[in-house]
Enzyme design. Structure first.
Site, PDB file in Angstrom:
ATOM      1  N   THR A 197      61.999  27.738  60.617  1.00 24.75           N
ATOM      2  CA  THR A 197      62.239  28.686  61.709  1.00 24.75           C
ATOM      3  C   THR A 197      61.095  29.700  61.788  1.00 24.75           C
ATOM      4  O   THR A 197      60.636  30.059  62.877  1.00 24.75           O
ATOM      5  CB  THR A 197      63.578  29.419  61.484  1.00 24.75           C
ATOM      6  OG1 THR A 197      64.591  28.438  61.267  1.00 24.75           O
ATOM      7  CG2 THR A 197      63.953  30.289  62.656  1.00 24.75           C
ATOM      8  N   THR A 223      67.809  31.644  53.798  1.00 22.08           N
ATOM      9  CA  THR A 223      67.760  30.384  53.071  1.00 22.08           C
ATOM     10  C   THR A 223      68.677  30.451  51.871  1.00 22.08           C
ATOM     11  O   THR A 223      68.489  31.291  50.999  1.00 22.08           O
ATOM     12  CB  THR A 223      66.332  30.049  52.583  1.00 22.08           C
ATOM     13  OG1 THR A 223      66.431  29.374  51.326  1.00 22.08           O
ATOM     14  CG2 THR A 223      65.492  31.275  52.383  1.00 22.08           C
ATOM     15  N   VAL A 224      69.682  29.595  51.866  1.00 23.18           N
ATOM     16  CA  VAL A 224      70.606  29.622  50.742  1.00 23.18           C
ATOM     17  C   VAL A 224      69.876  29.204  49.467  1.00 23.18           C
ATOM     18  O   VAL A 224      70.236  29.613  48.368  1.00 23.18           O
ATOM     19  CB  VAL A 224      71.847  28.743  51.037  1.00 23.18           C
ATOM     20  CG1 VAL A 224      71.525  27.266  50.941  1.00 23.18           C
ATOM     21  CG2 VAL A 224      72.994  29.091  50.124  1.00 23.18           C
ATOM     22  N   ASP A 225      68.809  28.413  49.633  1.00 24.08           N
ATOM     23  CA  ASP A 225      68.050  27.944  48.464  1.00 24.08           C
ATOM     24  C   ASP A 225      67.222  29.056  47.821  1.00 24.08           C
ATOM     25  O   ASP A 225      66.695  28.873  46.724  1.00 24.08           O
ATOM     26  CB  ASP A 225      67.080  26.825  48.871  1.00 24.08           C
ATOM     27  CG  ASP A 225      67.789  25.566  49.323  1.00 24.08           C
ATOM     28  OD1 ASP A 225      69.023  25.511  49.216  1.00 24.08           O
ATOM     29  OD2 ASP A 225      67.102  24.639  49.790  1.00 24.08           O
ATOM     30  N   GLY A 269      69.568  23.058  46.686  1.00 25.07           N
ATOM     31  CA  GLY A 269      68.229  23.390  46.235  1.00 25.07           C
ATOM     32  C   GLY A 269      67.349  22.197  46.524  1.00 25.07           C
ATOM     33  O   GLY A 269      67.238  21.270  45.739  1.00 25.07           O
ATOM     34  N   ARG A 270      66.787  22.204  47.750  1.00 22.78           N
ATOM     35  CA  ARG A 270      65.991  21.064  48.194  1.00 22.78           C
ATOM     36  C   ARG A 270      64.744  20.922  47.326  1.00 22.78           C
ATOM     37  O   ARG A 270      64.495  19.877  46.758  1.00 22.78           O
ATOM     38  CB  ARG A 270      65.562  21.316  49.642  1.00 22.78           C
ATOM     39  CG  ARG A 270      65.528  20.078  50.497  1.00 22.78           C
ATOM     40  CD  ARG A 270      64.659  20.318  51.680  1.00 22.78           C
ATOM     41  NE  ARG A 270      65.289  21.110  52.740  1.00 22.78           N
ATOM     42  CZ  ARG A 270      66.011  20.612  53.737  1.00 22.78           C
ATOM     43  NH1 ARG A 270      66.247  19.330  53.801  1.00 22.78           N
ATOM     44  NH2 ARG A 270      66.494  21.396  54.679  1.00 22.78           N
ATOM     45  N   GLU A 324      70.021  19.396  43.910  1.00 23.46           N
ATOM     46  CA  GLU A 324      69.926  18.162  44.710  1.00 23.46           C
ATOM     47  C   GLU A 324      68.517  17.578  44.773  1.00 23.46           C
ATOM     48  O   GLU A 324      68.339  16.369  44.910  1.00 23.46           O
ATOM     49  CB  GLU A 324      70.415  18.422  46.138  1.00 23.46           C
ATOM     50  CG  GLU A 324      69.585  19.491  46.826  1.00 23.46           C
ATOM     51  CD  GLU A 324      69.925  19.707  48.285  1.00 23.46           C
ATOM     52  OE1 GLU A 324      70.308  18.750  48.963  1.00 23.46           O
ATOM     53  OE2 GLU A 324      69.787  20.853  48.740  1.00 23.46           O
ATOM     54  N   MET A 382      80.247  23.587  50.276  1.00 28.59           N
ATOM     55  CA  MET A 382      81.218  24.680  50.043  1.00 28.59           C
ATOM     56  C   MET A 382      80.521  25.983  49.660  1.00 28.59           C
ATOM     57  O   MET A 382      80.997  27.067  49.985  1.00 28.59           O
ATOM     58  CB  MET A 382      82.170  24.294  48.916  1.00 28.59           C
ATOM     59  CG  MET A 382      83.148  23.225  49.340  1.00 28.59           C
ATOM     60  SD  MET A 382      84.216  22.775  48.003  1.00 28.59           S
ATOM     61  CE  MET A 382      85.128  24.279  47.810  1.00 28.59           C
ATOM     62  N   ARG A 384      77.746  27.156  50.710  1.00 32.21           N
ATOM     63  CA  ARG A 384      77.007  27.873  51.765  1.00 32.21           C
ATOM     64  C   ARG A 384      77.846  28.147  53.019  1.00 32.21           C
ATOM     65  O   ARG A 384      77.389  28.845  53.929  1.00 32.21           O
ATOM     66  CB  ARG A 384      75.717  27.128  52.135  1.00 32.21           C
ATOM     67  CG  ARG A 384      75.935  25.829  52.869  1.00 32.21           C
ATOM     68  CD  ARG A 384      74.642  25.219  53.376  1.00 32.21           C
ATOM     69  NE  ARG A 384      74.936  24.379  54.512  1.00 32.21           N
ATOM     70  CZ  ARG A 384      74.083  23.586  55.127  1.00 32.21           C
ATOM     71  NH1 ARG A 384      72.828  23.526  54.714  1.00 32.21           N
ATOM     72  NH2 ARG A 384      74.426  22.874  56.156  1.00 32.21           N
TER      73      ARG A 384
HETATM   74  N1  LIG Z   1      56.097  23.770  61.811  1.00 29.21           N
HETATM   75  C1  LIG Z   1      57.030  24.093  62.713  1.00 29.21           C
HETATM   76  N2  LIG Z   1      56.650  24.598  63.910  1.00 29.21           N
HETATM   77  C2  LIG Z   1      57.580  24.951  64.840  1.00 29.21           C
HETATM   78  N3  LIG Z   1      58.900  24.824  64.653  1.00 29.21           N
HETATM   79  C3  LIG Z   1      59.334  24.339  63.494  1.00 29.21           C
HETATM   80  C4  LIG Z   1      58.429  23.948  62.452  1.00 29.21           C
HETATM   81  N4  LIG Z   1      59.155  23.504  61.400  1.00 29.21           N
HETATM   82  C5  LIG Z   1      60.445  23.594  61.778  1.00 29.21           C
HETATM   83  N5  LIG Z   1      60.556  24.104  63.017  1.00 29.21           N
HETATM   84  C6  LIG Z   1      61.781  24.341  63.768  1.00 29.21           C
HETATM   85  O1  LIG Z   1      62.538  25.372  63.149  1.00 29.21           O
HETATM   86  C7  LIG Z   1      63.924  25.062  63.198  1.00 29.21           C
HETATM   87  C8  LIG Z   1      64.508  25.129  61.802  1.00 29.21           C
HETATM   88  O2  LIG Z   1      63.743  24.340  60.897  1.00 29.21           O
HETATM   89  P1  LIG Z   1      64.432  23.611  59.643  1.00 29.21           P
HETATM   90  O3  LIG Z   1      65.466  22.674  60.117  1.00 29.21           O
HETATM   91  O4  LIG Z   1      63.354  23.086  58.794  1.00 29.21           O
HETATM   92  O5  LIG Z   1      65.248  24.748  58.925  1.00 29.21           O
HETATM   93  P2  LIG Z   1      64.748  26.076  58.208  1.00 29.21           P
HETATM   94  O6  LIG Z   1      64.493  27.134  59.190  1.00 29.21           O
HETATM   95  O7  LIG Z   1      63.605  25.724  57.298  1.00 29.21           O
HETATM   96  O8  LIG Z   1      66.029  26.488  57.403  1.00 29.21           O
HETATM   97  P3  LIG Z   1      66.581  25.833  56.050  1.00 29.21           P
HETATM   98  O9  LIG Z   1      65.417  25.363  55.229  1.00 29.21           O
HETATM   99  O10 LIG Z   1      67.295  26.935  55.378  1.00 29.21           O
HETATM  100  O11 LIG Z   1      67.479  24.753  56.440  1.00 29.21           O
HETATM  101  C9  LIG Z   1      64.061  23.696  63.836  1.00 29.21           C
HETATM  102  O12 LIG Z   1      64.460  23.871  65.170  1.00 29.21           O
HETATM  103  C10 LIG Z   1      62.667  23.110  63.736  1.00 29.21           C
HETATM  104  O13 LIG Z   1      62.366  22.235  64.812  1.00 29.21           O
HETATM  105  O1  LIG Z   2      72.412  21.137  56.706  1.00 27.55           O
HETATM  106  P1  LIG Z   2      71.790  19.832  56.356  1.00 27.55           P
HETATM  107  O2  LIG Z   2      70.959  19.309  57.474  1.00 27.55           O
HETATM  108  O3  LIG Z   2      72.740  18.840  55.800  1.00 27.55           O
HETATM  109  O4  LIG Z   2      70.724  20.146  55.219  1.00 27.55           O
HETATM  110  C1  LIG Z   2      71.044  20.448  53.926  1.00 27.55           C
HETATM  111  C2  LIG Z   2      69.918  21.247  53.354  1.00 27.55           C
HETATM  112  O5  LIG Z   2      69.952  22.548  53.863  1.00 27.55           O
HETATM  113  C3  LIG Z   2      69.806  23.492  52.812  1.00 27.55           C
HETATM  114  O6  LIG Z   2      71.053  24.084  52.594  1.00 27.55           O
HETATM  115  C4  LIG Z   2      68.762  24.514  53.174  1.00 27.55           C
HETATM  116  O7  LIG Z   2      69.225  25.311  54.183  1.00 27.55           O
HETATM  117  C5  LIG Z   2      69.370  22.689  51.600  1.00 27.55           C
HETATM  118  O8  LIG Z   2      69.829  23.226  50.389  1.00 27.55           O
HETATM  119  C6  LIG Z   2      69.960  21.353  51.886  1.00 27.55           C
HETATM  120  O9  LIG Z   2      69.158  20.338  51.334  1.00 27.55           O
HETATM  121 MG   LIG Z   3      63.493  24.893  55.328  1.00 29.05          MG
END
Ligand SMILES: Nc1ncnc2c1ncn2[C@@H]1O[C@H](COP(=O)(O)OP(=O)(O)OP(=O)(O)O)[C@@H](O)[C@H]1O
Ligand SMILES: O=P(O)(O)OC[C@H]1O[C@](O)(CO)[C@@H](O)[C@@H]1O
Ligand SMILES: [Mg+2]
Length: 459
Positions: A197, A223-225, A269-270, A324, A382, A384
């Site tokens: 994001t 980020t829960v991680d 924890g990815r 994980e 559970m 998160r």
């Molecule tokens: N490099 C990037 N440039 C622009 N948008 C991005 C990029 N990487 C991810 N996004 C967008 O940001 C949003 C969230 O990304 P993602 O699913 O990786 O979750 P996150 O924000 O990293 O949260 P989490 O890791 O906690 O799940 C998505 O809509 C995705 O398309």
């Molecule tokens: O919500 P999804 O798409 O199943 O993704 C799970 C992933 O999201 C996370 O909770 C990060 O937000 C990771 O710990 C986990 O691997």
């Molecule tokens: Mg992420």
């Protein structure tokens, strides 16, 4: 106006006669709408007219107020200190604001995975600004109608898990998102999400700068991680650790109540093992904690099987916690299984079911006929999906208020967050790539090793 400064060098004395000069401070500049808009309004903060509260001296944060990123220094090697003297502007109310509160049209969006406290952040933003909710993540900017929110609607949201706006992965289309921001006449955008994001926020604020729009954009790190760097920890993490402990306690009871019982718990924890590590340290029921930052192996001298064999002989039971993202390289997989989610994140194989099966195979080969059981608990979602605890709720509240103060002051392309216990503003470009991983050389990991006496898995 890019705000930055370099304090002058500071002479210091380490011990008698041992004088040296501290290098200058590197204060991180923040983008500001005045960088590209000639005359944004300069208005008195309405807090000054608040009938219930009189701002005292020192209430307003000045551009010269900063927070140090690092607060531990080794004065015996002053040359190394130069790289550590990084500072950020302090978060909080400014005396002068750049948006007339009557003209604010703010949007809030939630992206990525869930995290306890998301609804609290939304609630506080709405109470402050009567924001519009963008449904279903970034794609919602261009594919859905914004939801007008007000304090009555969000009143009890801090007691709810998840995100009332819904979230999603993928769907990031820069042109369409910024077109929608323009078309909807939003002038403030609050994006709650993780590292992906934040990378999106970087692109959005730069495109807004290129189009010279009167719009401030901020990222609220979630980020829960707990894998975003610079900030002390992310909101919801503490709540997740608490719930993780309940799973560990259950695994312990199950293991203890069996003959040669192994309790196995998989936690989120990815790519980082913070949840596993913190839950292990606070629970004390854990015999072995496996995290992505520390490779492990199963068979042979110094491996997991040998260790569990000893523990079962000593105690009759054992508890294993695995993040994980740990052990992914050990699980046989075909190319077809290397899946990615909509945002491009790798989708992991289930290390918990794999390990359970490997443990059963091992026991059958080594101790056939003897009682043995693995009780596998997977509380992944559970931990998160629950509401934030009191500490996280307070954290989310301050975070939302800090974000509002920064945006009202005209900053853009920044992230608010706690840095060494005080809230600061970090340029989003820096926050988007700053990773927080478990340092297996530090005292906390050493503490895990001491508490569990688990092997270091060095062959
Ligand atoms: N490099 C990037 N440039 C622009 N948008 C991005 C990029 N990487 C991810 N996004 C967008 O940001 C949003 C969230 O990304 P993602 O699913 O990786 O979750 P996150 O924000 O990293 O949260 P989490 O890791 O906690 O799940 C998505 O809509 C995705 O398309
Ligand atoms: O919500 P999804 O798409 O199943 O993704 C799970 C992933 O999201 C996370 O909770 C990060 O937000 C990771 O710990 C986990 O691997
Ligand atoms: Mg992420």
């Amino acid at each position: 106006m890019a705000l930055s400064s370099n304090a002058s060098s500071v002479p210091a004395t380490v011990s008698d006669g041992d004088e040296f000069t501290l290098p200058p401070l590197a204060l991180r500049a923040l983008p500001h709408i005045s960088d590209y808009l000639p005359n944004p309004p300069a208005l008195t903060n309405p807090i000054d007219r608040n009938p219930f509260y009189r701002p005292s001296d020192g209430f307003y944060i000045a551009p010269s107020d900063f927070i140090l990123r690092h607060i531990l220094f080794d004065l015996s090697s002053p040359s190394a200190i130069g790289d550590l003297l990084v500072a950020y502007h302090r978060a909080g109310p400014r005396r002068t604001i750049r948006f007339d509160p009557a003209d604010v049209r703010a949007a809030v969006v939630t992206c990525g995975g869930l995290c306890p406290g998301m609804n609290t952040v939304i609630r506080e933003l709405v109470v402050g600004l009567w924001e519009f909710g963008v449904p279903s993540g970034y794609r919602g900017f261009y594919s859905a109608e914004p939801l007008p929110l007000n304090p009555m609607i969000v009143h009890g949201w801090h007691k709810m898990g998840g995100t009332a706006l819904a979230t999603s992965r993928g769907g990031f289309d820069l042109e369409k998102i910024v077109d929608a921001i323009e078309a909807r006449r939003f002038n403030q955008v609050y994006c709650i999400g993780g590292d992906g994001t934040m990378k999106g926020v970087v692109k959005i604020y730069k495109e807004i700068h290129r189009r010279k729009l009167n719009v401030s954009v901020t990222g609220i790190p979630k980020t829960v991680d707990n894998d975003i760097g610079i900030i002390d920890k992310s909101f919801g993490f503490q709540t997740a650790v608490e719930i993780a402990q309940q799973a560990i306690s259950a695994a312990h009871v199950e293991a203890e109540s069996a003959v040669n019982g192994v309790g196995l718990v998989k936690l989120m924890g990815r790519s980082t093992g913070h949840i596993a590590l913190h839950a292990t340290l606070s629970s004390r029921d854990v015999d072995c904690c496996l995290i992505p930052e520390n490779d492990f192996f199963l068979e042979g001298k110094g491996g997991l099987f040998e260790f569990l064999d000893q523990r079962l002989k000593q105690n009759g039971h054992a508890v294993v916690v695995i993040a994980e993202g740990a052990g992914q390289g050990l699980i046989p997989r075909t190319d077809a299984e290397e899946k990615k989610d909509e945002s491009g994140n790798p989708v992991f194989l289930d290390v918990g079911t794999w390990l359970k099966s490997e443990l059963n195979k091992w026991w059958e080969e080594e101790h056939a006929g003897q009682l043995f059981t693995v009780k596998y608990i997977d509380p992944m979602y559970m931990i998160r999906a629950v509401p934030a605890n009191a500490t996280d709720n307070l954290y989310c509240t301050i975070l939302a208020h800090s974000a509002i103060h920064g945006v009202m002051a005209g900053y853009t392309g920044f992230v608010a967050g706690p840095i060494n216990g005080n809230y600061g503003y970090i340029p989003v470009e820096e926050a988007a790539v700053a990773r927080n991983v478990v340092d297996t050389r530090d005292h906390k990991w050493e503490w895990v090793r001491t508490v569990t006496n688990q092997p270091d898995f060095v062959k």
